[in-house]
Design a protein around this motif. Sequence first.
Motif, PDB file in Angstrom:
ATOM      1  N   VAL A 146      -6.195 -57.959  33.310  1.00 21.59           N
ATOM      2  CA  VAL A 146      -7.589 -57.640  33.594  1.00 21.59           C
ATOM      3  C   VAL A 146      -8.436 -58.526  32.697  1.00 21.59           C
ATOM      4  N   VAL A 147      -9.378 -59.255  33.295  1.00 23.30           N
ATOM      5  CA  VAL A 147     -10.268 -60.131  32.532  1.00 23.30           C
ATOM      6  C   VAL A 147     -11.623 -59.438  32.432  1.00 23.30           C
ATOM      7  N   HIS A 148     -12.043 -59.129  31.213  1.00 14.39           N
ATOM      8  CA  HIS A 148     -13.341 -58.496  30.983  1.00 14.39           C
ATOM      9  C   HIS A 148     -14.281 -59.546  30.393  1.00 14.39           C
ATOM     10  N   VAL A 149     -15.366 -59.821  31.117  1.00 16.20           N
ATOM     11  CA  VAL A 149     -16.344 -60.814  30.668  1.00 16.20           C
ATOM     12  C   VAL A 149     -17.640 -60.068  30.341  1.00 16.20           C
ATOM     13  N   PRO A 150     -17.897 -59.787  29.055  1.00 19.90           N
ATOM     14  CA  PRO A 150     -19.129 -59.083  28.690  1.00 19.90           C
ATOM     15  C   PRO A 150     -20.334 -60.004  28.844  1.00 19.90           C
ATOM     16  N   LEU A 151     -21.225 -59.649  29.745  1.00 19.61           N
ATOM     17  CA  LEU A 151     -22.407 -60.477  30.018  1.00 19.61           C
ATOM     18  C   LEU A 151     -23.713 -59.711  29.824  1.00 19.61           C
ATOM     19  N   ARG A 152     -23.646 -58.439  29.470  1.00 19.34           N
ATOM     20  CA  ARG A 152     -24.867 -57.625  29.366  1.00 19.34           C
ATOM     21  C   ARG A 152     -25.796 -58.062  28.246  1.00 19.34           C
ATOM     22  N   ARG A 153     -25.264 -58.619  27.189  1.00 16.34           N
ATOM     23  CA  ARG A 153     -26.099 -58.948  26.023  1.00 16.34           C
ATOM     24  C   ARG A 153     -26.360 -60.446  25.889  1.00 16.34           C
ATOM     25  N   SER A 154     -26.223 -61.175  26.978  1.00 16.09           N
ATOM     26  CA  SER A 154     -26.415 -62.619  26.895  1.00 16.09           C
ATOM     27  C   SER A 154     -27.898 -62.971  26.891  1.00 16.09           C
ATOM     28  N   ILE A 155     -28.185 -64.227  26.618  1.00 12.95           N
ATOM     29  CA  ILE A 155     -29.547 -64.642  26.295  1.00 12.95           C
ATOM     30  C   ILE A 155     -30.496 -64.839  27.479  1.00 12.95           C
ATOM     31  N   PRO A 156     -30.158 -65.484  28.588  1.00 14.10           N
ATOM     32  CA  PRO A 156     -31.195 -65.842  29.576  1.00 14.10           C
ATOM     33  C   PRO A 156     -31.647 -64.680  30.463  1.00 14.10           C
ATOM     34  N   ARG A 157     -31.985 -63.555  29.884  1.00 11.15           N
ATOM     35  CA  ARG A 157     -32.377 -62.387  30.675  1.00 11.15           C
ATOM     36  C   ARG A 157     -33.637 -62.613  31.509  1.00 11.15           C
ATOM     37  N   GLN A 158     -34.561 -63.449  31.085  1.00 10.12           N
ATOM     38  CA  GLN A 158     -35.807 -63.620  31.817  1.00 10.12           C
ATOM     39  C   GLN A 158     -35.590 -64.296  33.167  1.00 10.12           C
ATOM     40  N   TYR A 159     -34.471 -64.979  33.364  1.00 14.57           N
ATOM     41  CA  TYR A 159     -34.210 -65.681  34.608  1.00 14.57           C
ATOM     42  C   TYR A 159     -33.418 -64.846  35.611  1.00 14.57           C
ATOM     43  N   ALA A 160     -32.920 -63.705  35.216  1.00 16.02           N
ATOM     44  CA  ALA A 160     -32.117 -62.867  36.103  1.00 16.02           C
ATOM     45  C   ALA A 160     -32.686 -61.457  36.124  1.00 16.02           C
ATOM     46  N   PRO A 161     -33.599 -61.190  37.059  1.00 13.97           N
ATOM     47  CA  PRO A 161     -34.179 -59.841  37.103  1.00 13.97           C
ATOM     48  C   PRO A 161     -33.117 -58.816  37.482  1.00 13.97           C
ATOM     49  N   GLY A 162     -33.341 -57.581  37.091  1.00 15.40           N
ATOM     50  CA  GLY A 162     -32.405 -56.514  37.405  1.00 15.40           C
ATOM     51  C   GLY A 162     -31.679 -56.031  36.174  1.00 15.40           C
ATOM     52  N   VAL A 163     -30.759 -55.135  36.385  1.00 13.11           N
ATOM     53  CA  VAL A 163     -29.990 -54.517  35.303  1.00 13.11           C
ATOM     54  C   VAL A 163     -28.821 -55.428  34.945  1.00 13.11           C
ATOM     55  N   PRO A 164     -28.695 -55.844  33.678  1.00 12.28           N
ATOM     56  CA  PRO A 164     -27.559 -56.688  33.290  1.00 12.28           C
ATOM     57  C   PRO A 164     -26.258 -55.903  33.322  1.00 12.28           C
ATOM     58  N   VAL A 165     -25.196 -56.565  33.790  1.00 11.87           N
ATOM     59  CA  VAL A 165     -23.881 -55.926  33.892  1.00 11.87           C
ATOM     60  C   VAL A 165     -22.813 -56.856  33.357  1.00 11.87           C
ATOM     61  N   ASP A 166     -21.657 -56.282  33.042  1.00 12.74           N
ATOM     62  CA  ASP A 166     -20.477 -57.054  32.672  1.00 12.74           C
ATOM     63  C   ASP A 166     -19.694 -57.374  33.943  1.00 12.74           C
ATOM     64  N   LEU A 167     -18.743 -58.274  33.818  1.00 11.66           N
ATOM     65  CA  LEU A 167     -17.897 -58.656  34.932  1.00 11.66           C
ATOM     66  C   LEU A 167     -16.455 -58.310  34.583  1.00 11.66           C
ATOM     67  N   VAL A 168     -15.753 -57.640  35.499  1.00 12.65           N
ATOM     68  CA  VAL A 168     -14.343 -57.295  35.318  1.00 12.65           C
ATOM     69  C   VAL A 168     -13.579 -57.891  36.490  1.00 12.65           C
TER      70      VAL A 168
END
Length: 128
Positions: free
Chosen positions: A65-87
Amino acid sequence: MRLTLTRFRLRTGPHEHRIVVPRPALRHTTLSDPLEGWGYLVGDHEGLSRLAALFAFAAFSRHTVVHVPLRRSIPRQYAPGVPVDLVLAHHSVGLRPSTWPELRRRSTHGTPLTVRTDERRTAAHAAA
């Protein structure tokens, strides 16, 4: 491409799960919730290249299982919506979505792991 990861081995009932997380995290890559309208994946060249390598690794390492934590990454202003991780997980792993939060919480003591993706192998499968 060479990937540095952290590996965790966790059990849920009769199943043992091998979970890997990229190290360091993909700081300049983010994903927004695809369930609320359009989802957005935004990233810089390095982050998206590493993400592609993680997809290739997940495709050829079907018991991981590959867990890619992306919720706390930097370019939030370019991706509207709720940030999520990828599994990323193959269906044969037997990972139930309801067990993922517990596994993520228990992923505290991992061991370093370095893997190499084979671009020739993934290109050959893409062409077939």
